[in-house]
Design an enzyme around this catalytic site. Structure first.
Site, PDB file in Angstrom:
ATOM      1  N   HIS A  21      37.488 -17.760 -12.308  1.00 29.30           N
ATOM      2  CA  HIS A  21      38.224 -16.571 -11.869  1.00 29.30           C
ATOM      3  C   HIS A  21      38.857 -16.781 -10.485  1.00 29.30           C
ATOM      4  CE1 HIS A  21      39.129 -12.804 -13.594  1.00 29.30           C
ATOM      5  NE2 HIS A  21      38.256 -12.030 -13.005  1.00 29.30           N
ATOM      6  N   ASN A  68      38.896  -6.856  -8.903  1.00 29.05           N
ATOM      7  CA  ASN A  68      39.318  -5.594  -9.519  1.00 29.05           C
ATOM      8  C   ASN A  68      40.119  -4.691  -8.590  1.00 29.05           C
ATOM      9  OD1 ASN A  68      37.725  -6.743 -11.422  1.00 29.05           O
ATOM     10  ND2 ASN A  68      36.319  -5.038 -11.653  1.00 29.05           N
ATOM     11  N   ASP A  93      44.071 -16.792 -12.725  1.00 28.17           N
ATOM     12  CA  ASP A  93      43.519 -17.500 -13.881  1.00 28.17           C
ATOM     13  C   ASP A  93      43.992 -16.823 -15.169  1.00 28.17           C
ATOM     14  OD1 ASP A  93      41.775 -15.314 -12.847  1.00 28.17           O
ATOM     15  OD2 ASP A  93      40.659 -15.698 -14.691  1.00 28.17           O
ATOM     16  N   ASN A 114      41.838  -7.909 -14.778  1.00 28.42           N
ATOM     17  CA  ASN A 114      41.578  -6.795 -13.855  1.00 28.42           C
ATOM     18  C   ASN A 114      42.308  -6.908 -12.526  1.00 28.42           C
ATOM     19  OD1 ASN A 114      39.997  -5.401 -15.662  1.00 28.42           O
ATOM     20  ND2 ASN A 114      38.114  -6.409 -15.017  1.00 28.42           N
TER      21      ASN A 114
END
Length: 193
Positions: A21, A68, A93, A114
């Site tokens: 991520h 997020n 990513d 997100n």
């Protein structure tokens, strides 16, 4: 020279350092290394650095808001520097692209990512350039666990080469424009040869 804002998405803290991520952070860090600039200034709810590269002022940002809430860092940085969505390049990513490949594109939705969801909320539009870094999809198990897990041993061995090639793609994007960069780099195995 107005410049470009390059925002690499990821999660802060050593726990997430080498996780899939954090591919966006890794690319921005590699770019900063090539440009000999530090991304250490605390600004815009993130870590920030700036440099002039390829005839363009580059504003480098690593949001420290957690993935997020990425938009809460990117939006103020964009406004502060009086940049538009056309000046924004977001690096993140992507599960739908194989490891070793990237896809450059402009516009679109969040595709369940997100970080992108937060950007679309805060910016009110998805009309910015994205560099989607392939991390492959998990063959088994939970997607959330997968993106927060470190790259595999074999992937780590190739990561350095991959990051250098992505920096090459950014150079072409900044200096020669998106259509040219897309034609050269989309769907290409950056680790071949």
């Amino acid at each position: 020279m107005s410049g470009k804002l390059l925002a690499g998405l990821g999660n802060p803290g050593t726990k997430y350092l080498w996780t899939r991520h954090n591919a966006g952070f890794m690319v921005v860090d590699r770019l900063a290394h090539h440009a000999n600039v530090a991304i250490t200034k605390k600004a815009f709810s993130g870590l920030y650095g700036e440099t002039t590269c390829w005839g363009e002022r580059l504003h480098l940002l690593k949001p420290q808001t957690f993935m997020n809430l990425s938009g809460r860092a990117v939006s103020p940085a964009l406004h502060y520097h009086k940049l538009t969505l056309d000046d924004l390049i977001v690096i993140h990513d992507d599960l739908d692209i194989p490891f070793g490949q990237i896809k450059l594109k402009k516009g679109g939705g969040h595709g369940g990512h997100n970080g992108l969801r937060s950007l679309l909320q805060e910016l009110g539009s998805g009309e910015f350039t994205r560099i989607r870094v392939g991390i492959d999809r998990s063959k088994f198990g939970d997607t959330a666990d997968y993106v927060l897990s470190p790259f595999s041993k074999s992937e780590m061995a190739e990561l350095s080469t991959l990051l250098d090639r992505i920096v090459d793609a950014i150079e072409m994007l900044v200096s020669e424009g998106l259509p040219k960069a897309m034609s050269i780099y989309n769907n290409k195995d950056l680790l071949a040869g």
